[in-house]
Design an enzyme around this catalytic site. Structure first.
Site, short mmCIF file in Angstrom:
data_model
loop_
_atom_site.label_atom_id
_atom_site.label_comp_id
_atom_site.label_asym_id
_atom_site.label_seq_id
_atom_site.Cartn_x
_atom_site.Cartn_y
_atom_site.Cartn_z
N LYS A 52 0.84 -1.20 0.00
CA LYS A 52 0.00 0.00 0.00
C LYS A 52 0.88 1.25 0.00
O LYS A 52 0.60 2.21 -0.71
CB LYS A 52 -0.95 -0.02 1.20
CG LYS A 52 -2.10 -1.00 1.00
CD LYS A 52 -2.87 -1.34 2.25
CE LYS A 52 -3.78 -2.53 1.93
NZ LYS A 52 -4.48 -3.07 3.09
N GLN A 96 -5.30 -2.07 9.10
CA GLN A 96 -4.99 -3.38 8.50
C GLN A 96 -5.55 -4.50 9.38
O GLN A 96 -5.30 -4.53 10.58
CB GLN A 96 -3.46 -3.51 8.35
CG GLN A 96 -3.02 -4.76 7.63
CD GLN A 96 -3.49 -4.82 6.17
OE1 GLN A 96 -3.43 -3.85 5.45
NE2 GLN A 96 -4.00 -5.96 5.77
N ASP A 119 -11.66 1.73 2.91
CA ASP A 119 -11.84 0.28 2.72
C ASP A 119 -13.31 -0.05 2.41
O ASP A 119 -13.61 -1.15 1.96
CB ASP A 119 -11.42 -0.48 3.99
CG ASP A 119 -10.08 -1.17 3.83
OD1 ASP A 119 -9.67 -1.40 2.68
OD2 ASP A 119 -9.45 -1.48 4.86
#
Ligand code: NAP
Length: 278
Positions: A52, A96, A119
């Site tokens: 990322k 995460q 997300d």
């Protein structure tokens, strides 16, 4: 001969488009910033976080990395999210997963400002997707739609079958295919006569989480097959939920693993960061 859908090339194309957009925004004095939080040092998570960061560098997005120790408390993590939620210069916040067992994942995801939830996991964004309002969409299924569109595969009116109903892949995948006017069926572990249903599919999206689960018996001649699964086989080689060698000759188009859906997830994360700029 089937079309091999090249997720690597398509994700690169998307990142190149975003890079130009980010450059244009910078010229107007606007910077895009993504905060990525990792708790603990799970090796797979570290690889994802690192990828990322690299994608941020490539597209010109500023990334803030928070690498917190395993023993971080839920309250400490909530405090950090609260601080990031209030920062004007932070466009996206990503935690995460998985989190260590002592932290309640749901509580954490609910704490992220839906306007920064790149997300697309917050219930507000999930709800927006289901009623057709704008909002952040989960990156992997959004990536599948881009793979189909950019490979010239029409969704409208097609019989689409999604194998798997998880909150991050199967369910949003079904909503997105519906939004594109596909006729959608979702299958799961309690589905009866599974092969009969998957064999109806013009477009079959497989997110079942079992290596090589789908063989040629599950697939109609000439179908499009999208394999979301990622696993390592006994030789430590990456493979998907689809038994590629047996299935591919029966398809009109198929994604490989690696190099199919995988690279799209991060490209769509970058897309969410840029498109979500307030
Ligand atoms: P998951 O949460 O484990 O969900 C699997 C789904 O498959 C569930 O809905 C389950 O049904 C269904 N299922 C399991 N066994 C079945 C069977 N025998 N017959 C029919 N349905 C069955 O997995 P996920 O998070 O959606 O991920 C799916 C795969 O995609 C995994 O391999 C994962 O690693 C991969 N993935 C890849 C990316 C990427 O970036 N490419 C991103 C996310 C995930 P029930 O609901 O009834 O249990």
């Amino acid at each position: 001969m089937y079309q091999l859908i090249d997720g690597k090339a398509i994700s690169r194309q998307i990142k190149d488009e975003l890079r130009e957009k980010v450059e244009g925004l910078r010229a107007q004095g606007k910077e895009i910033c993504l905060a990525v939080i990792q708790v603990g040092s799970d090796p797979a998570s570290s690889v994802y976080v690192n990828n990322k960061k690299k994608a941020c560098e490539y597209t010109g997005i500023r990334s803030l990395a928070y690498e917190l120790p395993e023993e971080t408390t839920e309250e400490e993590l909530l405090a950090l999210i609260g601080e990031l939620n209030s920062r004007e210069d932070v466009n996206g916040i990503l935690v995460q997963l998985p989190l260590p067992a002592h932290i309640n994942e749901e509580r954490i995801l609910l704490a992220i400002d839906p306007a920064r939830d790149v997300d697309g996991f917050h219930p507000v964004n999930v709800g927006n997707l289901s009623i057709g309002r704008p909002g952040y969409v989960s990156c992997t299924p959004a990536g599948v739609i881009q793979l189909l569109k950019r490979s010239g595969i029409e969704i409208e009116g097609k019989e689409c079958v999604v194998l798997g109903r998880s909150n991050i892949v199967g369910k949003p995948m079904a909503m997105l295919l519906l939004r594109e006017n596909g006729t959608v069926t979702v299958c799961h572990s309690r589905t009866r006569n599974l092969k009969e249903i998957t064999r109806r599919a013009d477009i079959l999206v497989v997110a079942v989480g079992k290596p090589g689960f789908v063989d040629a018996d599950y697939v109609k001649e000439g179908a499009v097959v999208i394999d979301v699964g990622i696993h390592r086989d006994e030789n430590n080689k990456l493979c998907g939920d689809v038994d590629f060698d047996s299935v591919a000759p029966h398809t009109s188009a198929i994604t490989p693993v690696p190099g199919g859906v995988g690279p799209m997830t991060i490209a769509m994360l970058m897309n969410n960061c840029v498109e979500g700029l307030r």
